[in-house]
Design a protein around this motif. Structure first.
Motif, PDB file in Angstrom:
ATOM      1  N   GLN A  20       4.022 -13.357 -11.861  1.00 46.50           N
ATOM      2  CA  GLN A  20       3.576 -14.455 -12.699  1.00 46.50           C
ATOM      3  C   GLN A  20       1.834 -14.312 -12.552  1.00 46.50           C
ATOM      4  O   GLN A  20       1.226 -14.724 -13.226  1.00 46.50           O
ATOM      5  CB  GLN A  20       3.841 -15.741 -12.067  1.00 46.50           C
ATOM      6  CG  GLN A  20       5.316 -16.173 -12.519  1.00 46.50           C
ATOM      7  CD  GLN A  20       5.877 -17.482 -12.001  1.00 46.50           C
ATOM      8  OE1 GLN A  20       6.438 -17.462 -11.030  1.00 46.50           O
ATOM      9  NE2 GLN A  20       5.613 -18.170 -13.085  1.00 46.50           N
ATOM     10  N   HIS A 121      11.551 -13.390  -5.908  1.00 48.68           N
ATOM     11  CA  HIS A 121      11.293 -14.477  -7.027  1.00 48.68           C
ATOM     12  C   HIS A 121      11.596 -13.960  -8.218  1.00 48.68           C
ATOM     13  O   HIS A 121      10.881 -13.587  -9.099  1.00 48.68           O
ATOM     14  CB  HIS A 121       9.590 -14.979  -6.541  1.00 48.68           C
ATOM     15  CG  HIS A 121       9.432 -16.080  -7.085  1.00 48.68           C
ATOM     16  ND1 HIS A 121       8.636 -16.939  -6.735  1.00 48.68           N
ATOM     17  CD2 HIS A 121       9.593 -16.643  -8.476  1.00 48.68           C
ATOM     18  CE1 HIS A 121       8.574 -18.173  -7.280  1.00 48.68           C
ATOM     19  NE2 HIS A 121       9.096 -18.071  -8.402  1.00 48.68           N
ATOM     20  N   GLU A 167      14.473 -20.250  -5.440  1.00 47.43           N
ATOM     21  CA  GLU A 167      15.315 -21.020  -6.518  1.00 47.43           C
ATOM     22  C   GLU A 167      16.446 -20.536  -6.990  1.00 47.43           C
ATOM     23  O   GLU A 167      16.502 -20.447  -8.377  1.00 47.43           O
ATOM     24  CB  GLU A 167      14.377 -21.543  -7.641  1.00 47.43           C
ATOM     25  CG  GLU A 167      13.220 -22.349  -7.090  1.00 47.43           C
ATOM     26  CD  GLU A 167      12.446 -22.965  -8.258  1.00 47.43           C
ATOM     27  OE1 GLU A 167      12.655 -22.729  -9.518  1.00 47.43           O
ATOM     28  OE2 GLU A 167      11.609 -23.958  -7.880  1.00 47.43           O
ATOM     29  N   SER A 429       3.423 -18.731 -16.886  1.00 49.10           N
ATOM     30  CA  SER A 429       4.577 -19.561 -16.929  1.00 49.10           C
ATOM     31  C   SER A 429       5.744 -18.986 -17.246  1.00 49.10           C
ATOM     32  O   SER A 429       5.765 -18.280 -18.702  1.00 49.10           O
ATOM     33  CB  SER A 429       4.471 -20.985 -17.266  1.00 49.10           C
ATOM     34  OG  SER A 429       5.647 -21.598 -17.434  1.00 49.10           O
ATOM     35  N   TRP A 430       7.025 -18.593 -16.763  1.00 51.05           N
ATOM     36  CA  TRP A 430       8.057 -17.689 -17.232  1.00 51.05           C
ATOM     37  C   TRP A 430       8.215 -17.802 -18.669  1.00 51.05           C
ATOM     38  O   TRP A 430       8.149 -16.938 -19.513  1.00 51.05           O
ATOM     39  CB  TRP A 430       9.326 -17.791 -16.430  1.00 51.05           C
ATOM     40  CG  TRP A 430       9.157 -17.761 -15.063  1.00 51.05           C
ATOM     41  CD1 TRP A 430       8.872 -18.695 -14.271  1.00 51.05           C
ATOM     42  CD2 TRP A 430       9.187 -16.507 -14.339  1.00 51.05           C
ATOM     43  NE1 TRP A 430       8.826 -18.362 -13.106  1.00 51.05           N
ATOM     44  CE2 TRP A 430       8.977 -17.100 -12.890  1.00 51.05           C
ATOM     45  CE3 TRP A 430       9.548 -15.115 -14.620  1.00 51.05           C
ATOM     46  CZ2 TRP A 430       8.809 -16.050 -12.029  1.00 51.05           C
ATOM     47  CZ3 TRP A 430       9.416 -14.364 -13.477  1.00 51.05           C
ATOM     48  CH2 TRP A 430       9.304 -14.693 -12.156  1.00 51.05           C
ATOM     49  N   LYS A 436       0.333 -23.130 -20.376  1.00 49.17           N
ATOM     50  CA  LYS A 436       0.966 -24.081 -19.320  1.00 49.17           C
ATOM     51  C   LYS A 436       0.239 -23.977 -17.929  1.00 49.17           C
ATOM     52  O   LYS A 436       0.618 -22.877 -17.350  1.00 49.17           O
ATOM     53  CB  LYS A 436       2.162 -24.280 -19.230  1.00 49.17           C
ATOM     54  CG  LYS A 436       2.994 -25.348 -18.453  1.00 49.17           C
ATOM     55  CD  LYS A 436       4.494 -25.492 -18.282  1.00 49.17           C
ATOM     56  CE  LYS A 436       5.068 -26.830 -17.794  1.00 49.17           C
ATOM     57  NZ  LYS A 436       6.404 -26.463 -17.435  1.00 49.17           N
ATOM     58  N   TYR A 438      -1.384 -24.464 -14.043  1.00 51.74           N
ATOM     59  CA  TYR A 438      -1.064 -25.082 -12.692  1.00 51.74           C
ATOM     60  C   TYR A 438      -2.119 -24.769 -11.735  1.00 51.74           C
ATOM     61  O   TYR A 438      -2.022 -25.528 -10.501  1.00 51.74           O
ATOM     62  CB  TYR A 438       0.379 -24.438 -12.155  1.00 51.74           C
ATOM     63  CG  TYR A 438       1.677 -24.952 -12.790  1.00 51.74           C
ATOM     64  CD1 TYR A 438       2.125 -26.075 -12.301  1.00 51.74           C
ATOM     65  CD2 TYR A 438       1.972 -24.348 -13.901  1.00 51.74           C
ATOM     66  CE1 TYR A 438       3.249 -26.519 -12.969  1.00 51.74           C
ATOM     67  CE2 TYR A 438       3.331 -24.875 -14.456  1.00 51.74           C
ATOM     68  CZ  TYR A 438       4.122 -25.742 -13.863  1.00 51.74           C
ATOM     69  OH  TYR A 438       5.039 -26.200 -14.241  1.00 51.74           O
TER      70      TYR A 438
HETATM   71  C1  BGP Z   1       9.496 -23.013 -10.638  1.00 54.28           C
HETATM   72  C2  BGP Z   1       9.361 -21.572 -10.239  1.00 54.28           C
HETATM   73  C3  BGP Z   1       7.808 -21.058 -10.255  1.00 54.28           C
HETATM   74  C4  BGP Z   1       7.150 -21.799 -11.465  1.00 54.28           C
HETATM   75  C5  BGP Z   1       7.476 -23.238 -11.590  1.00 54.28           C
HETATM   76  C6  BGP Z   1       6.697 -23.912 -12.881  1.00 54.28           C
HETATM   77  O1  BGP Z   1      10.920 -22.948 -11.187  1.00 54.28           O
HETATM   78  O2  BGP Z   1       9.505 -21.061  -8.906  1.00 54.28           O
HETATM   79  O3  BGP Z   1       8.153 -19.610 -10.612  1.00 54.28           O
HETATM   80  O4  BGP Z   1       7.211 -20.907 -12.620  1.00 54.28           O
HETATM   81  O5  BGP Z   1       8.668 -23.526 -11.419  1.00 54.28           O
HETATM   82  O6  BGP Z   1       7.450 -23.687 -13.753  1.00 54.28           O
HETATM   83  P1  BGP Z   1       7.203 -23.297 -15.126  1.00 54.28           P
HETATM   84  O7  BGP Z   1       6.375 -22.226 -15.254  1.00 54.28           O
HETATM   85  O8  BGP Z   1       8.410 -23.199 -15.982  1.00 54.28           O
HETATM   86  O9  BGP Z   1       6.347 -24.577 -15.595  1.00 54.28           O
END
Ligand code: BGP
Length: 473
Positions: A20, A121, A167, A429-430, A436, A438
């Protein structure tokens, strides 16, 4: 909230993951990961975004660590890309990969920032996926443990906190049930078998860590969404109990007690799932209690009764269009519904600081193990003003209420050793692209790599966290 609640050595941190932030996806001997490949399938990610460039942390890590140091961060959680260390998944070690992370670790330590290293990860070497279907084969166990041992050997003198799998519950369910992560499969049987193999890999990695005489602490990071019942109607309360057992205890019980909850194993029979658990597996799982449990907390989930012909897999909101997610569940067991008492983000994630307190307390009561909050944060649209500021008061509200909730949990008897916000800088964000956000640090880029300036700007939340850490030190 009294400041003395948090111990002096509390790890006030922030987090990221290799895919990421790093970029440099094919540089210095790195091989292709399952994510490098997956994002190239049209329609899988928001506006076809990928981590080819990401936020260029690979080339700018010194600048990023300087920003962490200026903030006063005590810990930085980051992940190592398996594909940089062992391009073939096993065998020859790529020295350039070792060097990159070694330099990053040294840089952090030079600035009094504790490295918290995530071993995995989600960015599995594509070669192992092709060779034996990755997590679906027991061959991965040896390869994973060996990869972890290479890291322990190279960095164990400097890294005291290790996260095994990030996760597992998310990469398994999104990869093998919802088919929105690689390998894009929708099959309960395959998911539960792959998940069991990941449990063995986790357990044997912890065993290896101890066998190698490592002095640090090790544990997995679990994405915990504590379950509520929508109301006190008995069938809804039972659905919430099912929800918690299927989605949380099913993982945490194994990590901590080495056993699957019996009601879930029985329930899986109804879904025609039998996990391939071999007699020798029991001992492996039973002897690898982690030193701490990493918890990634974003939201609670509210459950209700779901009839046999009820909802199953539902659409996720990956566009930021509020209200576009659908109800989802397992027919006959539970479904997830909206909680009328909490607000939601633009991505339909429920904002519930008290849920974090609840989750920590449940863990203390059920497992009596120290917790490290390895992720918590708010993904939102941010606006860079003309004078290059970002007024993210909504993020400050979110984070400060969650910090208060942790303080309350500690005051009420739980042991929490650290708090890593998600994330330090903005990042990919994947499935949701770059919009989005953070981070405490804004990164000047949108979805398209070609227009990315990548300049770093401190948000208002950066200064808020700086003050908070100062107050608690
Ligand atoms: C968790 C992951 C992170 C990150 C986060 C936020 O599930 O460990 O890698 O991405 O969520 O999620 P998202 O990017 O879908 O908003």
């Amino acid at each position: 909230m009294s400041e003395r609640i948090f111990p002096n050595n509390f790890l006030w941190g922030s987090a990221s993951a290799a895919y990421q932030v790093e970029g440099a996806w094919d540089k210095d001997g790195k091989s292709e990961s399952i994510w490098d490949k997956y994002v190239r399938i049209p329609g899988t990610t928001f506006k076809e975004t990928n981590g080819n460039l990401a936020v260029d942390h690979y080339n700018r890590y010194k600048e990023d660590v300087q920003l962490m140091a200026d903030l006063g961060l005590k810990a930085y959680r980051f992940s190592i890309a398996w594909t940089r260390i062992l391009p073939n998944g096993r065998g020859e070690v790529n020295q350039a990969g070792i060097e990159f992370y070694s330099n990053l670790i040294d840089e952090l330590i030079a600035h009094n920032i504790e490295p918290v290293v995530t071993i995995y990860h989600w960015d599995l070497p594509q070669g192992l996926q092709d060779e034996y279907a990755g997590w679906e084969s027991r061959e991965i166990i040896e390869d994973f443990v060996n990869y972890a041992a290479v890291l322990f050997e190279a960095f164990g003198d400097r890294v005291k906190y290790w996260v095994t799998l990030n996760e597992q519950n998310i990469f398994m369910t999104l990869g093998y049930v919802q088919a929105v992560h690689p390998p894009k499969v929708s099959n309960y049987q395959r998911m539960y078998n792959a998940n069991h193999i990941a449990n063995l890999a986790n357990a044997l990695t912890i065993k290896k860590f101890r066998a190698m005489g490592m002095t640090g602490k090790i544990g997995p990071s679990f994405a915990y969404n504590p379950a509520y019942s929508i109301d006190s109607k008995p069938e809804n309360v039972i659905a919430a109990e099912n929800y918690e057992a299927f989605n949380s205890s099913f993982w945490m019980d194994v990590y901590i007690n080495g056993k699957y909850p019996k009601t879930v194993l029985k329930g899986l029979e109804k879904l025609d799932v039998t996990i391939d658990i071999r007699p020798e597996d029991h001992e492996v799982l039973a002897n690898s209690r982690p030193d701490f449990l990493g918890i990634n907390y974003y939201q609670t989930n509210t459950a209700a009764y779901n009839p046999e012909d009820g909802v199953s897999i539902g659409k996720m909101n990956t566009t930021g269009e509020k209200g576009s997610s659908e109800e989802a569940g397992v027919p006959g067991f539970f479904k997830r519904v909206q909680n009328p008492f909490v607000e939601r983000t633009n991505w339909d994630w429920e904002i519930d600081p008290q849920g974090l307190k609840l989750g920590i307390k449940r863990i203390t009561n059920r497992y009596d193990i120290p917790v490290m909050i390895t992720e918590n944060g708010l993904g939102e649209y941010d606006k860079l003003t003309e004078d290059k500021q970002i007024h993210d008061d909504y993020r400050i509200d979110y984070l400060s209420s969650h910090v208060d909730a942790i303080g309350e949990a500690i005051a009420e008897g739980s042991e929490v050793i650290g708090y890593c916000t998600w994330s330090f800088t903005d990042l990919l964000s994947w499935l949701n692209g770059y919009q989005k956000r953070y981070g405490f640090v804004y990164i000047d880029r949108e979805e398209d790599d070609a227009t990315a300036k990548l300049t770093r700007y401190k948000k208002d939340s950066y200064y808020w966290y700086q003050e908070l850490i100062k107050k608690h030190s």
